[in-house]
Write a protein that holds these residues in place. Structure first.
Motif, PDB file in Angstrom:
ATOM      1  N   ARG A  83       5.575  -8.051  15.688  1.00 49.08           N
ATOM      2  CA  ARG A  83       6.517  -7.101  15.045  1.00 49.08           C
ATOM      3  C   ARG A  83       6.982  -7.729  13.770  1.00 49.08           C
ATOM      4  O   ARG A  83       7.267  -6.704  12.812  1.00 49.08           O
ATOM      5  N   ILE A  84       7.594  -8.934  13.595  1.00 45.33           N
ATOM      6  CA  ILE A  84       8.031  -9.209  12.490  1.00 45.33           C
ATOM      7  C   ILE A  84       7.156  -9.416  11.298  1.00 45.33           C
ATOM      8  O   ILE A  84       7.596  -9.162  10.138  1.00 45.33           O
TER       9      ILE A  84
ATOM     10  N   PRO B 250       6.675 -12.073  19.396  1.00 47.44           N
ATOM     11  CA  PRO B 250       7.482 -11.515  18.475  1.00 47.44           C
ATOM     12  C   PRO B 250       7.250 -11.298  17.096  1.00 47.44           C
ATOM     13  O   PRO B 250       7.490 -10.436  16.574  1.00 47.44           O
ATOM     14  N   TYR B 251       6.333 -12.286  16.641  1.00 47.48           N
ATOM     15  CA  TYR B 251       5.926 -12.221  15.267  1.00 47.48           C
ATOM     16  C   TYR B 251       4.779 -10.820  14.992  1.00 47.48           C
ATOM     17  O   TYR B 251       4.575 -10.582  13.785  1.00 47.48           O
TER      18      TYR B 251
ATOM     19  N   HIS C 163      14.152 -15.161  18.603  1.00 48.99           N
ATOM     20  CA  HIS C 163      13.410 -14.342  19.532  1.00 48.99           C
ATOM     21  C   HIS C 163      12.621 -15.112  20.316  1.00 48.99           C
ATOM     22  O   HIS C 163      11.568 -14.724  20.721  1.00 48.99           O
ATOM     23  N   TRP C 164      12.786 -16.584  20.651  1.00 47.44           N
ATOM     24  CA  TRP C 164      12.055 -17.477  21.521  1.00 47.44           C
ATOM     25  C   TRP C 164      11.658 -16.793  22.788  1.00 47.44           C
ATOM     26  O   TRP C 164      10.566 -17.256  23.270  1.00 47.44           O
TER      27      TRP C 164
ATOM     28  N   ALA D 222      13.885 -16.453  12.994  1.00 46.89           N
ATOM     29  CA  ALA D 222      13.533 -15.490  13.591  1.00 46.89           C
ATOM     30  C   ALA D 222      12.685 -16.266  14.971  1.00 46.89           C
ATOM     31  O   ALA D 222      12.589 -15.968  16.111  1.00 46.89           O
TER      32      ALA D 222
ATOM     33  N   GLU E  83      11.065 -13.915  23.935  1.00 44.74           N
ATOM     34  CA  GLU E  83       9.846 -13.110  23.721  1.00 44.74           C
ATOM     35  C   GLU E  83       8.434 -13.949  24.022  1.00 44.74           C
ATOM     36  O   GLU E  83       7.477 -13.297  24.097  1.00 44.74           O
TER      37      GLU E  83
END
Length: 203
Positions: free
Chosen positions: A26-27, A23-24, A80-81, A76, A83
């Motif tokens: 993207r973040i 997820p990171y 978003h875990w 996050a 993902e």
């Protein structure tokens, strides 16, 4: 050769994929910035305490107090875990379910936060197939502490000498051996089949 009567699986990177970068990406798109964030803010040592039983609320408050400029990025991690665990390793799962189907005693021992493990069970129903599981976040102990292997053996009435533990982390494998278990270092499904066969367990 000592007979194997109990087979104990780790979960993350053995049965399901785990990668907090997913997820990171993207973040925090910049790879250097993202690497720095994981090295200094949401570190492995910070995350492992949730595996030991610390609540996410406490964990987030701790980091936000130190890094208020990163509040959204810190939150996050839990938000978003799901993902981070995008798929199962079907070949490894097939080995586990085959062992269960053929009558072997199969349990699981995992470093996992209690609430995210509940989420994982809904995402991956095969995690309900073994006889039971020891979740570090529920018992307040983490691998490779010998105490968690002893707790698992006691709770599930395992004979350590007749138990084999499967984990992708070599320190966790060594922890099991220190507790008197047999253990194999997981590097892939084909090697796992070979390792189990060498211990007299055919898949």
């Amino acid at each position: 050769m000592t007979e194997i009567r109990h087979i104990v699986f780790d979960i993350g990177k053995v049965l399901i994929h785990y990668d907090p970068n997913l997820p990171y990406q993207r973040i925090i798109p910049d790879p250097d910035e993202r690497a720095k964030f994981f090295a200094t803010v949401c570190t492995h040592d910070w995350n492992i305490e949730q595996d030991r039983g610390r609540s996410w609320a406490e964990a987030e408050a701790l980091l936000i107090g130190e890094f208020p400029e990163h509040e959204d990025k810190i939150r996050a991690f839990r938000l978003h875990w799901a993902e981070m665990v995008p798929h199962a390793y079907e070949d490894s799962v097939a080995i586990m379910t085959s062992l269960i189907a053929s009558g072997h005693d199969v349990t699981m021992l995992t470093n996992f936060a209690a609430d995210t493990f509940g989420e994982a069970r809904k995402m991956y129903p095969f995690l309900n197939a073994p006889r039971g599981v020891t979740v570090s976040g529920e018992v307040g102990l983490i691998k490779p502490d010998v105490a968690i292997y002893q707790r698992h053996a006691k709770d599930f009435d395992l004979s350590p000498a007749h138990s084999v533990f499967i984990d992708d982390s070599f320190p966790n494998v060594e922890g099991a051996r220190a507790a008197g278990w047999q253990a194999v270092h997981f590097t892939g499904a084909d090697q796992l089949k070979a390792d189990l066969l060498a211990l007299g367990v055919g898949v």
